[in-house]
Design a protein around this motif. Structure first.
Motif, PDB file in Angstrom:
ATOM      1  N   UNK A 229      -4.143  -7.837   0.455  1.00  0.00           N
ATOM      2  CA  UNK A 229      -4.100  -6.758   1.453  1.00  0.00           C
ATOM      3  C   UNK A 229      -3.264  -7.163   2.658  1.00  0.00           C
ATOM      4  N   UNK A 230      -3.391  -8.412   3.094  1.00  0.00           N
ATOM      5  CA  UNK A 230      -2.604  -8.900   4.226  1.00  0.00           C
ATOM      6  C   UNK A 230      -1.116  -8.879   3.896  1.00  0.00           C
ATOM      7  N   UNK A 231      -0.734  -9.408   2.748  1.00  0.00           N
ATOM      8  CA  UNK A 231       0.680  -9.458   2.384  1.00  0.00           C
ATOM      9  C   UNK A 231       1.240  -8.051   2.182  1.00  0.00           C
ATOM     10  N   UNK A 232       0.419  -7.140   1.674  1.00  0.00           N
ATOM     11  CA  UNK A 232       0.879  -5.753   1.521  1.00  0.00           C
ATOM     12  C   UNK A 232       1.230  -5.148   2.875  1.00  0.00           C
ATOM     13  N   UNK A 233       0.377  -5.388   3.883  1.00  0.00           N
ATOM     14  CA  UNK A 233       0.681  -4.900   5.230  1.00  0.00           C
ATOM     15  C   UNK A 233       1.866  -5.651   5.839  1.00  0.00           C
ATOM     16  N   UNK A 234       1.946  -6.941   5.547  1.00  0.00           N
ATOM     17  CA  UNK A 234       3.044  -7.744   6.075  1.00  0.00           C
ATOM     18  C   UNK A 234       4.389  -7.239   5.555  1.00  0.00           C
ATOM     19  N   UNK A 235       4.399  -6.761   4.296  1.00  0.00           N
ATOM     20  CA  UNK A 235       5.648  -6.247   3.738  1.00  0.00           C
ATOM     21  C   UNK A 235       6.169  -5.044   4.540  1.00  0.00           C
ATOM     22  N   UNK A 236       5.294  -4.194   5.026  1.00  0.00           N
ATOM     23  CA  UNK A 236       5.775  -3.053   5.828  1.00  0.00           C
ATOM     24  C   UNK A 236       6.455  -3.532   7.106  1.00  0.00           C
ATOM     25  N   UNK A 237       5.858  -4.563   7.744  1.00  0.00           N
ATOM     26  CA  UNK A 237       6.484  -5.109   8.945  1.00  0.00           C
ATOM     27  C   UNK A 237       7.780  -5.845   8.603  1.00  0.00           C
ATOM     28  N   UNK A 238       7.818  -6.462   7.453  1.00  0.00           N
ATOM     29  CA  UNK A 238       9.064  -7.106   7.019  1.00  0.00           C
ATOM     30  C   UNK A 238      10.176  -6.064   6.901  1.00  0.00           C
ATOM     31  N   UNK A 239       9.849  -4.892   6.348  1.00  0.00           N
ATOM     32  CA  UNK A 239      10.830  -3.800   6.263  1.00  0.00           C
ATOM     33  C   UNK A 239      11.260  -3.345   7.652  1.00  0.00           C
ATOM     34  N   UNK A 240      10.280  -3.167   8.520  1.00  0.00           N
ATOM     35  CA  UNK A 240      10.569  -2.648   9.868  1.00  0.00           C
ATOM     36  C   UNK A 240      11.444  -3.598  10.668  1.00  0.00           C
ATOM     37  N   UNK A 241      11.245  -4.905  10.478  1.00  0.00           N
ATOM     38  CA  UNK A 241      11.978  -5.902  11.261  1.00  0.00           C
ATOM     39  C   UNK A 241      13.287  -6.335  10.613  1.00  0.00           C
ATOM     40  N   UNK A 242      13.609  -5.757   9.469  1.00  0.00           N
ATOM     41  CA  UNK A 242      14.861  -6.110   8.814  1.00  0.00           C
ATOM     42  C   UNK A 242      14.814  -7.438   8.095  1.00  0.00           C
ATOM     43  N   UNK A 243      13.621  -7.857   7.677  1.00  0.00           N
ATOM     44  CA  UNK A 243      13.491  -9.139   7.003  1.00  0.00           C
ATOM     45  C   UNK A 243      13.588  -9.062   5.495  1.00  0.00           C
ATOM     46  N   UNK A 244      13.710  -7.846   4.944  1.00  0.00           N
ATOM     47  CA  UNK A 244      13.849  -7.716   3.494  1.00  0.00           C
ATOM     48  C   UNK A 244      15.242  -8.162   3.078  1.00  0.00           C
ATOM     49  N   UNK A 245      15.316  -8.789   1.923  1.00  0.00           N
ATOM     50  CA  UNK A 245      16.549  -9.444   1.508  1.00  0.00           C
ATOM     51  C   UNK A 245      16.999  -8.928   0.150  1.00  0.00           C
TER      52      UNK A 245
END
Length: 358
Positions: A229-245
């Motif tokens: 659940x934590x990593x699932x929420x973290x992925x949304x913030x990763x998208x928002x901050x431009x951290x997706x690769x």
């Protein structure tokens, strides 16, 4: 901490011994080869097999259900805070913690959270200090939601949280309903120094990460671990901050190589740090903090030199160190500086101090 100039000064000689930080490490030939042979895919879509292999391995290593690859440790810290906290929440961490001093005010700027600095020797605090900082739960008090620890404690001298103390503090936090987070920038240094497993160190953390760009020797990358659940929420913030690769496997391969080749050898960095500290302690005027891992801090007050003045003079001789205050210098050992390099650095620093007092 004073960071290196944005551009190298062409008037200075080449750097021979770089003790500025373990972030200065360069990928080895073997690591570069592993990067070039990595199987790649779209990391954002979950299709990069090398990234997936790294995340699976790190989740198992730290005893967590899920993991996520990120460009940097600071992004791991900030995303964790964004998941755990809401605007107005209060985080408790040591007063010299990285999230307070070295992340550009990120908790306030991004999450709208406040960090309450707790005092304690060597970058750590105990359960008594934590409990004394707990507020009465009332409507006009900030909600306290997170306790953060740093392993190793950078500003504390690269000190290692003992497992018993760490367990007591994090268990006390959970007992009061708070989440727990570990800034694991040098977690493997702590593991090697303490002789415990990474899973034992991370057992009571709701979120924890490991940085691969320090003593581990990779060019970039960190892995954040926690519940699904934590990593699932973290992925949304990763998208928002431009951290997706995209084809991030080329970097994840370096991290996998580091896990295979650069963990046990951290003991060499620790031995080099102890040797450097012993040598510096023999230099008149220098006061040296005994290192626990790969960070050597020493005070120049008794030499007549400020920390910046000493750093500037040794840089002219090709030795690079960092400064952390008017008279506090930090030398960081890592895989790109061997025992011979340490001996040369000691010689340059000792001669610089003697010349200043001649």
């Amino acid at each position: 901490m004073v960071y290196a100039p944005v551009r190298p000064d062409p008037s200075l000689p080449p750097i021979r011994i770089n003790l500025f930080s373990d972030t200065q490490t360069r990928p080895s030939a073997g690591m570069k080869d592993a990067m070039m042979r990595a199987e790649l895919g779209d990391e954002q879509s979950g299709d990069d097999p090398t990234v997936n292999a790294l995340c699976d391995r790190m989740a198992a290593l730290l005893g967590k259900p899920a993991a996520m690859f990120l460009p940097s440790g600071t992004m791991c810290n900030q995303i964790s805070i964004l998941v755990h906290c809401r605007p107005g929440d209060e985080i408790m961490a040591h007063e010299n913690a990285h999230i307070i001093a070295n992340e550009g005010g990120g908790p306030g700027a991004l999450a709208g959270a406040v960090v309450l600095g707790l005092r304690g020797a060597r970058g750590m605090f105990d359960t008594t200090t934590l409990k004394a900082a707990l507020r009465e739960k009332r409507r006009n008090a900030p909600p306290q939601t997170l306790v953060a620890v740093e392993q190793t404690a950078n500003a504390g001298g690269g000190s290692v949280w003992p497992l018993a103390l760490l367990t007591d503090v994090l268990s006390a936090a959970h007992g009061d309903g708070l989440k727990t987070h570990m800034d694991g920038a040098r977690l493997m240094n702590a593991v090697v120094a303490a002789g415990v497993t990474p899973g034992e160190m991370a057992q009571h953390c709701d979120s924890v990460w490991l940085d691969f760009t320090k003593g581990m020797g990779a060019p970039l990358g960190a892995v954040l671990c926690g519940s699904e659940a934590f990593i699932d929420q973290a992925w949304r913030w990763k998208q928002r901050l431009g951290g997706s690769l995209r084809q991030a496997g080329i970097c994840a391969a370096a991290c996998l190589y580091a896990l295979d080749h650069n963990v046990e050898r951290l003991a060499e960095d620790h031995a080099n740090a102890r040797d450097l500290a012993r040598g510096l302690a023999q230099v008149p005027g220098l006061m040296v903090q005994e290192p626990e891992t790969n960070l050597v801090f020493f005070d120049t007050s008794g030499t007549g030199l400020t920390a910046d003045a000493l750093a500037e003079r040794v840089r002219r001789e090709g030795v690079l160190v960092s400064t952390v205050g008017p008279h506090r210098v930090r030398a960081c050992t890592h895989l790109d500086v061997d025992a011979a390099g340490m001996k040369l650095a000691l010689q340059v620093i000792a001669e610089t101090v003697r010349s200043a007092n001649a």
